[in-house]
Design an enzyme around this catalytic site. Structure first.
Site, PDB file in Angstrom:
ATOM      1  N   ASP A   1       0.835  -1.193   0.000  1.00 19.64           N
ATOM      2  CA  ASP A   1       0.000   0.000   0.000  1.00 19.64           C
ATOM      3  C   ASP A   1       0.872   1.247   0.000  1.00 19.64           C
ATOM      4  OD1 ASP A   1       0.759  -0.951   2.552  1.00 19.64           O
ATOM      5  OD2 ASP A   1      -0.982  -0.094   3.523  1.00 19.64           O
TER       6      ASP A   1
ATOM      7  N   GLU B   1      12.410   1.072   7.449  1.00 20.61           N
ATOM      8  CA  GLU B   1      11.299   0.257   6.951  1.00 20.61           C
ATOM      9  C   GLU B   1      11.504  -0.117   5.487  1.00 20.61           C
ATOM     10  OE1 GLU B   1       6.453   0.811   6.445  1.00 20.61           O
ATOM     11  OE2 GLU B   1       7.762   2.557   6.631  1.00 20.61           O
TER      12      GLU B   1
END
Length: 492
Positions: free
Chosen positions: A270, A454
């Site tokens: 996403d 991340e």
């Protein structure tokens, strides 16, 4: 659960009281939300009223976890990860605010993410295994089993605003990993939860009429085969991205836009050009019409694990049934998701009746699970080496759309799947090259910033990764896990 029904919630999100929409849904109200709503409606028109002050007075605002990541001078990347486990591993969750209760030890990714996420956690477990944290591995599996029993499935993350969708189904891989530590008893022990996980993803079979093409997560293909898509059960804005979703849907079929956004969130990618009809513009998102390569490989693994586990339990009938289901899915993956001319796996648009044509590193997933033939694996490896391999590892897609799951970004779970998939088919040189490039990138960024991120810019190590609905986060669970495991396998 409170969200859209409250004026207070809508106003806080639409007026951007917090720059990150996730902050407010993670806030803990000091009084029942109904009372705060009444007070807000009475006070909002008073002279000098401040919505930000109202929230500060009546909610406990979470503190981003980065403040806890103090780098010990002279630490190596391995030492830093080992020290981080005590920051990222939690004893349990009390279920207050928007948190879901978790009775056992669990692990969070870090940064803005103070809850456990489904697919993130598998890749974090790889590192926990290297670190000998069997107690945490056991707690994670027990928590996910608890969620399957109490919610009916494993939610996207352990907050109540994630109820309605899951994430890429890695539970069967988690059990295999735990079984590496404890033996096959871990498979037999969690067989009821494995079955419930499968029933959740296949629930749509019982809801399709004779003329229906799709229901929930299930799609009936042209020749009657069953494959799967991502599909949230809700058609409203995501509470944690409320403003972004409302603005995206303006002037369009709002409910369908919300379905596609939520399905994109369930995919874990996403967002990505992978889900865009034109391959470039967010406005063309149509996730619910797409049959993803990686999701169906994961469900094949779940079917195969169920077959193996029923065999261990001595149930030959169920073992054979799941063997047939796995074989049927394998055939359908080859029929609809493999492109012989291009020598690559592609997602399939079941409404258009054709592959999407989007080149993504998800095509490495059939290699990771051993679903490809030797010839298919060879062709995929050639495309990966020619099109996806860059200085820091492999790209996610070849498109530079501005979304975080596109070029120039690379992500730890996708590096792991690609490396191990290539290695499985004997392309050990290419696998090792990707591993060494990824390890070097992670280490360089760590030495420059003191952080494990991340996601990474795999094209230029001097630049931070970008895109997405929030700033880059450090911590970081799946990066730590994959990096430790790759360093164990390939050296530093």
């Amino acid at each position: 659960m409170y969200y859209e029904q409250y004026h207070l919630f809508r106003d806080v999100q639409m007026q951007q009281v917090f720059p990150d929409g996730k902050t407010f849904v993670d806030c803990r109200p000091r009084e029942p939300m109904e009372l705060l709503e009444d007070r807000y409606l009475r006070e909002k028109h008073l002279p000098g009223f401040s919505l930000k002050q109202f929230v500060d007075d009546h909610f406990e605002v979470p503190v981003p976890m980065q403040q806890d990541y103090v780098l010990k001078p002279g630490s190596t990347v391995r030492e830093h990860i080992e020290a981080l486990w005590d920051k990222l591993v939690r004893p349990q969750s009390d279920g207050t605010g928007s948190k879901l209760a978790l009775p056992y030890k669990f692990v969070v990714p870090g940064g803005r993410f103070g809850e456990m996420y489904y697919w993130d956690t598998y890749f974090t477990m790889l590192g926990l295994q290297v670190s000998g944290r069997r107690d945490v591995l056991q707690g994670i599996v027990d928590n996910f089993s608890h969620l399957i029993d109490s919610v009916g499935y494993i939610p996207n993350g352990t907050r109540n605003y994630f109820i309605g969708r899951s994430q890429p189904p890695y539970f069967s891989l988690m059990l295999r990993l735990l079984a590496d530590e404890t033996g096959d008893i871990s498979l037999r022990r969690y067989l009821p939860q494995l079955e419930k996980e499968y029933q959740f993803w296949m629930k749509g079979v019982g809801e399709m009429g004779p003329d229906d093409r799709a229901a929930l997560h299930v799609v009936r293909m042209e020749n009657g085969e069953l494959l799967n898509r991502y599909k949230d059960e809700n058609d409203t804005p995501r509470p944690e991205s409320y403003r972004e979703d409302v603005e995206m849907a303006q002037g369009r079929d709002e409910r369908q836009v919300y379905r596609d956004l939520r399905a994109g969130a369930e995919s874990g990618w996403d967002f990505s050009s992978r889900w865009f009809r034109d391959g470039k513009s967010f406005d063309t998102i149509h996730t619910t019409e797409i049959i993803p390569v990686d999701l169906n490989c994961l469900l094949w693994h779940l079917e195969q694990t169920l077959s193996d586990t029923f065999g261990l339990a001595g149930n030959a009938q169920e073992k054979a049934r799941y063997e047939v289901l796995a074989a049927n899915r394998r055939d359908a993956i080859n029929r609809y998701l493999w492109d012989e001319l291009k020598g690559f796996y592609f997602d399939y648009d079941f409404v258009a009746g054709a592959g999407t044509g989007a080149l993504t590193i998800a095509a490495a997933t059939p290699l990771y699970f051993g679903l490809a033939t030797a010839e298919q694996a060879k062709l995929v490896s050639m495309v990966i080496e020619e099109r996806f391999l860059v200085d820091g590892g492999v790209l996610t897609t070849l498109e530079q759309s501005g979304q975080q799951w596109d070029a120039p970004n690379g992500w730890a779970p996708l590096q792991w799947i690609t490396i191990r998939g290539l290695d499985r088919y004997g392309f050990t040189g290419l696998a090792a090259e990707i591993a060494h490039r990824w390890i070097r990138l992670n280490t360089q960024v760590f030495e420059r910033t003191g952080k494990l991120m991340e996601k990474y810019n795999v094209v230029n190590a001097s630049l931070d990764a970008g895109g997405g609905e929030y700033e880059g986060q450090d911590g970081f669970g799946w990066t730590n896990g994959v990096l430790l495991k790759l360093m164990q396998l390939y050296g530093s």
